[in-house]
Design an enzyme around this catalytic site. Structure first.
Site, PDB file in Angstrom:
ATOM      1  N   ASP A  35      14.044  47.861  10.641  1.00  8.48           N
ATOM      2  CA  ASP A  35      14.212  46.994  11.811  1.00  8.48           C
ATOM      3  C   ASP A  35      15.396  47.522  12.596  1.00  8.48           C
ATOM      4  O   ASP A  35      16.215  48.265  12.047  1.00  8.48           O
ATOM      5  CB  ASP A  35      14.503  45.547  11.347  1.00  8.48           C
ATOM      6  CG  ASP A  35      14.098  44.500  12.394  1.00  8.48           C
ATOM      7  OD1 ASP A  35      14.695  44.499  13.492  1.00  8.48           O
ATOM      8  OD2 ASP A  35      13.190  43.706  12.122  1.00  8.48           O
ATOM      9  N   ASN A  88       4.575  46.443  12.284  1.00 12.94           N
ATOM     10  CA  ASN A  88       4.603  45.025  12.636  1.00 12.94           C
ATOM     11  C   ASN A  88       5.646  44.660  13.691  1.00 12.94           C
ATOM     12  O   ASN A  88       5.477  43.661  14.395  1.00 12.94           O
ATOM     13  CB  ASN A  88       4.855  44.238  11.329  1.00 12.94           C
ATOM     14  CG  ASN A  88       5.250  42.814  11.592  1.00 12.94           C
ATOM     15  OD1 ASN A  88       4.419  41.995  11.963  1.00 12.94           O
ATOM     16  ND2 ASN A  88       6.530  42.510  11.415  1.00 12.94           N
ATOM     17  N   TYR A 154       1.446  42.815  27.271  1.00 13.06           N
ATOM     18  CA  TYR A 154       1.188  42.493  25.854  1.00 13.06           C
ATOM     19  C   TYR A 154      -0.306  42.589  25.546  1.00 13.06           C
ATOM     20  O   TYR A 154      -0.695  43.115  24.499  1.00 13.06           O
ATOM     21  CB  TYR A 154       1.729  41.088  25.599  1.00 13.06           C
ATOM     22  CG  TYR A 154       1.848  40.674  24.145  1.00 13.06           C
ATOM     23  CD1 TYR A 154       2.944  41.077  23.367  1.00 13.06           C
ATOM     24  CD2 TYR A 154       0.905  39.848  23.549  1.00 13.06           C
ATOM     25  CE1 TYR A 154       3.074  40.671  22.043  1.00 13.06           C
ATOM     26  CE2 TYR A 154       1.027  39.435  22.231  1.00 13.06           C
ATOM     27  CZ  TYR A 154       2.109  39.848  21.484  1.00 13.06           C
ATOM     28  OH  TYR A 154       2.236  39.435  20.179  1.00 13.06           O
ATOM     29  N   LYS A 158      -1.647  45.105  22.680  1.00  7.73           N
ATOM     30  CA  LYS A 158      -2.297  44.605  21.457  1.00  7.73           C
ATOM     31  C   LYS A 158      -3.782  44.997  21.397  1.00  7.73           C
ATOM     32  O   LYS A 158      -4.320  45.200  20.308  1.00  7.73           O
ATOM     33  CB  LYS A 158      -2.107  43.092  21.346  1.00  7.73           C
ATOM     34  CG  LYS A 158      -0.637  42.672  21.137  1.00  7.73           C
ATOM     35  CD  LYS A 158      -0.038  43.246  19.855  1.00  7.73           C
ATOM     36  CE  LYS A 158       1.341  42.688  19.556  1.00  7.73           C
ATOM     37  NZ  LYS A 158       1.931  43.184  18.296  1.00  7.73           N
ATOM     38  N   ILE A 187       2.576  31.897  15.768  1.00  9.62           N
ATOM     39  CA  ILE A 187       3.271  31.790  14.486  1.00  9.62           C
ATOM     40  C   ILE A 187       4.693  31.288  14.744  1.00  9.62           C
ATOM     41  O   ILE A 187       5.349  31.720  15.709  1.00  9.62           O
ATOM     42  CB  ILE A 187       3.318  33.177  13.783  1.00  9.62           C
ATOM     43  CG1 ILE A 187       1.951  33.883  13.852  1.00  9.62           C
ATOM     44  CG2 ILE A 187       3.794  33.037  12.348  1.00  9.62           C
ATOM     45  CD1 ILE A 187       0.789  33.168  13.228  1.00  9.62           C
ATOM     46  N   THR A 189       7.892  31.700  14.577  1.00  9.92           N
ATOM     47  CA  THR A 189       8.955  32.691  14.332  1.00  9.92           C
ATOM     48  C   THR A 189       9.854  32.752  15.566  1.00  9.92           C
ATOM     49  O   THR A 189       9.491  32.242  16.633  1.00  9.92           O
ATOM     50  CB  THR A 189       8.370  34.109  14.097  1.00  9.92           C
ATOM     51  OG1 THR A 189       7.878  34.601  15.358  1.00  9.92           O
ATOM     52  CG2 THR A 189       7.261  34.115  13.066  1.00  9.92           C
TER      53      THR A 189
HETATM   54  N1  LIG Z   1       4.893  34.851  16.437  1.00 10.34           N
HETATM   55  C1  LIG Z   1       3.737  34.881  17.072  1.00 10.34           C
HETATM   56  O1  LIG Z   1       3.264  33.859  17.623  1.00 10.34           O
HETATM   57  C2  LIG Z   1       2.919  36.144  17.098  1.00 10.34           C
HETATM   58  C3  LIG Z   1       1.573  36.062  17.512  1.00 10.34           C
HETATM   59  C4  LIG Z   1       0.809  37.223  17.555  1.00 10.34           C
HETATM   60  C5  LIG Z   1       1.382  38.443  17.206  1.00 10.34           C
HETATM   61  N2  LIG Z   1       2.695  38.480  16.819  1.00 10.34           N
HETATM   62  C6  LIG Z   1       3.232  39.787  16.477  1.00 10.34           C
HETATM   63  O2  LIG Z   1       3.790  39.744  15.183  1.00 10.34           O
HETATM   64  C7  LIG Z   1       4.771  40.776  15.057  1.00 10.34           C
HETATM   65  C8  LIG Z   1       5.999  40.205  14.381  1.00 10.34           C
HETATM   66  O3  LIG Z   1       6.552  39.213  15.209  1.00 10.34           O
HETATM   67  P1  LIG Z   1       7.225  37.885  14.644  1.00 10.34           P
HETATM   68  O4  LIG Z   1       6.450  36.737  15.161  1.00 10.34           O
HETATM   69  O5  LIG Z   1       7.471  38.003  13.197  1.00 10.34           O
HETATM   70  O6  LIG Z   1       8.582  37.911  15.506  1.00 10.34           O
HETATM   71  P2  LIG Z   1      10.124  38.077  15.090  1.00 10.34           P
HETATM   72  O7  LIG Z   1      10.851  38.123  16.370  1.00 10.34           O
HETATM   73  O8  LIG Z   1      10.480  37.059  14.067  1.00 10.34           O
HETATM   74  O9  LIG Z   1      10.160  39.509  14.379  1.00 10.34           O
HETATM   75  C9  LIG Z   1      10.037  40.699  15.110  1.00 10.34           C
HETATM   76  C10 LIG Z   1      10.967  41.728  14.490  1.00 10.34           C
HETATM   77  O10 LIG Z   1      10.761  42.971  15.153  1.00 10.34           O
HETATM   78  C11 LIG Z   1      12.033  43.565  15.353  1.00 10.34           C
HETATM   79  N3  LIG Z   1      11.967  44.505  16.475  1.00 10.34           N
HETATM   80  C12 LIG Z   1      11.712  44.226  17.781  1.00 10.34           C
HETATM   81  N4  LIG Z   1      11.737  45.343  18.516  1.00 10.34           N
HETATM   82  C13 LIG Z   1      12.032  46.361  17.651  1.00 10.34           C
HETATM   83  C14 LIG Z   1      12.208  47.760  17.809  1.00 10.34           C
HETATM   84  N5  LIG Z   1      12.110  48.353  19.015  1.00 10.34           N
HETATM   85  N6  LIG Z   1      12.484  48.494  16.723  1.00 10.34           N
HETATM   86  C15 LIG Z   1      12.593  47.915  15.505  1.00 10.34           C
HETATM   87  N7  LIG Z   1      12.454  46.604  15.288  1.00 10.34           N
HETATM   88  C16 LIG Z   1      12.171  45.836  16.359  1.00 10.34           C
HETATM   89  C17 LIG Z   1      12.973  42.407  15.636  1.00 10.34           C
HETATM   90  O11 LIG Z   1      14.335  42.757  15.407  1.00 10.34           O
HETATM   91  C18 LIG Z   1      12.448  41.365  14.656  1.00 10.34           C
HETATM   92  O12 LIG Z   1      13.116  41.435  13.409  1.00 10.34           O
HETATM   93  C19 LIG Z   1       4.988  41.315  16.473  1.00 10.34           C
HETATM   94  O13 LIG Z   1       4.272  42.529  16.622  1.00 10.34           O
HETATM   95  C20 LIG Z   1       4.370  40.253  17.359  1.00 10.34           C
HETATM   96  O14 LIG Z   1       3.904  40.757  18.584  1.00 10.34           O
HETATM   97  C21 LIG Z   1       3.460  37.369  16.751  1.00 10.34           C
END
Ligand SMILES: NC(=O)c1ccc[n+]([C@@H]2O[C@H](COP(=O)([O-])OP(=O)(O)OC[C@H]3O[C@@H](n4cnc5c(N)ncnc54)[C@H](O)[C@@H]3O)[C@@H](O)[C@H]2O)c1
Length: 247
Positions: A35, A88, A154, A158, A187, A189
């Site tokens: 990360d 991820n 986005y 995706k 989700i 988060t």
């Molecule tokens: N939370 C939602 O509703 C949701 C829905 C669909 C998809 N997603 C996808 O799930 C994945 C995880 O997201 P999450 O919900 O756990 O969010 P989150 O913000 O809790 O976690 C994302 C993590 O990615 C890290 N990150 C961001 N940019 C980065 C980079 N350039 N290099 C390294 N690390 C980086 C952040 O520091 C963070 O720890 C993402 O790809 C997001 O698009 C999330």
């Protein structure tokens, strides 16, 4: 039971990646928590170690090819091989299309899309070089298959992730590498921000009228990495509490 694998998890400092790190470590795998949030990654790793698991951290900006390549090398130097990568890490940057200037567009494409290419490319190359079989799981989204206002960047990123999982699977099957996707609904988060009204509105888009907990996505990811999922290849599994199935 699946154990003793070496799995890299990007975005492992928070949310879905962190919960996946916990579950995959609990199953006996060694995890590289990658990360750009170093502090969060260290917290994930020390929680794993406190439970008797194996983890190491790597600071990476997944939008930079050379850093993703170094992350893959680090995993092999640290744990001796590589059997899996969970691509991820991701961000959102919501703007109407008429304000979607090139910088806003490219930021999301770089972090959410190109990162997945880098992870598949460097990860699979290394696995083939080592003769290691394994699995690559990519985080897509429900917005990889349906359009949302303000999400032109986005949506594009995706949708590409959905297709990279298919295309990657096609090319890597002969090397014993499966490539699959996971498409979360909304989700609970930090990526969603702090706006409680907005979260309430998003909750209503799911069949149980609430946000999905990240553990629910993590348990599907754990399954996708396992031998039980051997016949899932190229597809993207929705973990969306019915989001794509109603309305
Ligand atoms: N939370 C939602 O509703 C949701 C829905 C669909 C998809 N997603 C996808 O799930 C994945 C995880 O997201 P999450 O919900 O756990 O969010 P989150 O913000 O809790 O976690 C994302 C993590 O990615 C890290 N990150 C961001 N940019 C980065 C980079 N350039 N290099 C390294 N690390 C980086 C952040 O520091 C963070 O720890 C993402 O790809 C997001 O698009 C999330």
């Amino acid at each position: 039971m699946d154990e003793n694998k070496v799995i890299i998890i990007t975005g492992g400092a928070s949310g879905i990646g962190r919960e996946a790190a916990y579950l995959l470590a609990e199953a006996g795998n060694a995890i590289v928590v990658a990360d750009f949030n170093e502090e969060g990654a260290k917290e994930t790793a020390s929680n794993i170690e406190a439970q008797g698991g194996k983890a190491a951290t790597f600071k990476v900006d997944v939008s930079k090819a050379e850093e993703v390549e170094a992350m893959v090398d680090f995993a092999v130097d640290t744990f001796g091989t590589l059997n899996g990568i969970f691509n991820n890490a991701g961000i959102g940057l919501v703007k109407p299309l008429l304000e979607m200037d090139p910088a806003s567009y490219h930021k999301v494409i770089d972090v959410d899309q190109h990162s997945v290419y880098y992870g598949i490319y460097y990860g699979a190359k290394k696995m083939v070089e080592l003769g290691a079989k394994g699995t690559i799981v990519n985080t897509a989204s429900i917005y990889g298959s349906m359009a949302a206002k303000g999400s032109f960047n986005y949506n594009a990123a995706k949708a590409a992730v959905v297709m990279m999982s298919r295309s990657g699977a096609l090319e890597l099957a002969e090397h014993g590498i499966r490539v699959v996707g996971v498409a979360p609904g909304f989700i609970d988060t930090p990526i969603l921000g702090e706006d409680e009204e907005m979260k309430k509105a998003l909750s209503a888009l799911h069949m149980h009228n609430k946000l999905i907990q990240p553990e629910k996505v993590a348990s599907v990811v754990k399954f996708l990495f396992s031998e039980e999922a051997a016949a899932i290849n190229g597809s993207t599994v929705a973990v969306d509490d019915g989001f794509l199935s109603f309305k």
